[in-house]
Design a protein around this motif. Structure first.
Motif, PDB file in Angstrom:
ATOM      1  N   ALA A  91      38.483 102.348 -10.655  1.00 21.13           N
ATOM      2  CA  ALA A  91      37.401 103.322 -10.470  1.00 21.13           C
ATOM      3  C   ALA A  91      37.869 104.487  -9.612  1.00 21.13           C
ATOM      4  O   ALA A  91      37.555 105.649  -9.908  1.00 21.13           O
ATOM      5  N   HIS A  92      38.620 104.204  -8.575  1.00 23.17           N
ATOM      6  CA  HIS A  92      39.127 105.252  -7.682  1.00 23.17           C
ATOM      7  C   HIS A  92      39.920 106.288  -8.470  1.00 23.17           C
ATOM      8  O   HIS A  92      39.701 107.490  -8.343  1.00 23.17           O
ATOM      9  N   LEU A  95      37.669 108.242 -10.915  1.00 25.14           N
ATOM     10  CA  LEU A  95      36.820 109.185 -10.187  1.00 25.14           C
ATOM     11  C   LEU A  95      37.638 110.330  -9.602  1.00 25.14           C
ATOM     12  O   LEU A  95      37.143 111.460  -9.490  1.00 25.14           O
ATOM     13  N   TYR A  96      38.877 110.056  -9.239  1.00 28.15           N
ATOM     14  CA  TYR A  96      39.767 111.122  -8.761  1.00 28.15           C
ATOM     15  C   TYR A  96      39.996 112.139  -9.879  1.00 28.15           C
ATOM     16  O   TYR A  96      39.836 113.343  -9.689  1.00 28.15           O
ATOM     17  N   LYS A 100      35.122 113.474  -8.718  1.00 26.77           N
ATOM     18  CA  LYS A 100      33.902 112.942  -8.102  1.00 26.77           C
ATOM     19  C   LYS A 100      34.279 112.410  -6.717  1.00 26.77           C
ATOM     20  O   LYS A 100      34.451 111.209  -6.504  1.00 26.77           O
ATOM     21  N   LEU A 103      32.072 109.574  -4.718  1.00 31.08           N
ATOM     22  CA  LEU A 103      32.176 108.272  -5.374  1.00 31.08           C
ATOM     23  C   LEU A 103      33.594 107.730  -5.283  1.00 31.08           C
ATOM     24  O   LEU A 103      33.803 106.524  -5.124  1.00 31.08           O
ATOM     25  N   ARG A 104      34.576 108.626  -5.379  1.00 33.54           N
ATOM     26  CA  ARG A 104      35.977 108.220  -5.245  1.00 33.54           C
ATOM     27  C   ARG A 104      36.202 107.602  -3.874  1.00 33.54           C
ATOM     28  O   ARG A 104      36.836 106.558  -3.740  1.00 33.54           O
TER      29      ARG A 104
END
Length: 128
Positions: A91-92, A95-96, A100, A103-104
């Protein structure tokens, strides 16, 4: 082999995936890779940053897994933490790349807390 050990391989592959995203569809300069990466922009630049952060997260996660393994933390607890870590790190990176930031950062924190959990379990500080 327990998932917690597979998570080490997955965590080591993630930076390579983000590097691939940063290079896809461009003319990569293997002779001057750092100079080339310094000229990236947009999602490619963010993918390169995700790669760097993924490399930075790998040693701490590896140490947490080794500590938990050596101290015989229950396998189910290690596997659960590993699942959280891997999902948070995927997810990181996503999101990067998607830009975002808040959220990241949350995904980064969740991943770090998974490693902290293993250290605290290994140290006998918590028993959950």
């Amino acid at each position: 082999m327990p998932f917690v050990l597979w998570s080490l391989l997955l965590a080591a592959v993630l930076p390579l995936i983000w590097a691939g995203v940063s290079k896809a569809g461009t003319r990569y300069d293997n002779g001057r890779p750092r100079e080339w990466a310094g000229r990236l922009a947009g999602y490619r630049q963010r993918a390169n940053w995700a790669q760097q952060n993924a490399w930075e997260a790998l040693p701490a996660w590896t140490a947490a897994v080794v500590a938990a393994w050596l101290m015989k933390v229950p396998e189910a607890a290690m596997n659960a933490a590993a699942a959280v870590f891997v999902l948070a790190r995927v997810a990181h990176g996503l999101l990067y790349v998607a830009d975002k930031a808040s959220l990241r950062s949350l995904a980064w924190l969740v991943g770090m807390l998974a490693g902290l959990y293993l250290f605290l379990r290994a140290g006998g500080v918590i028993g959950l």
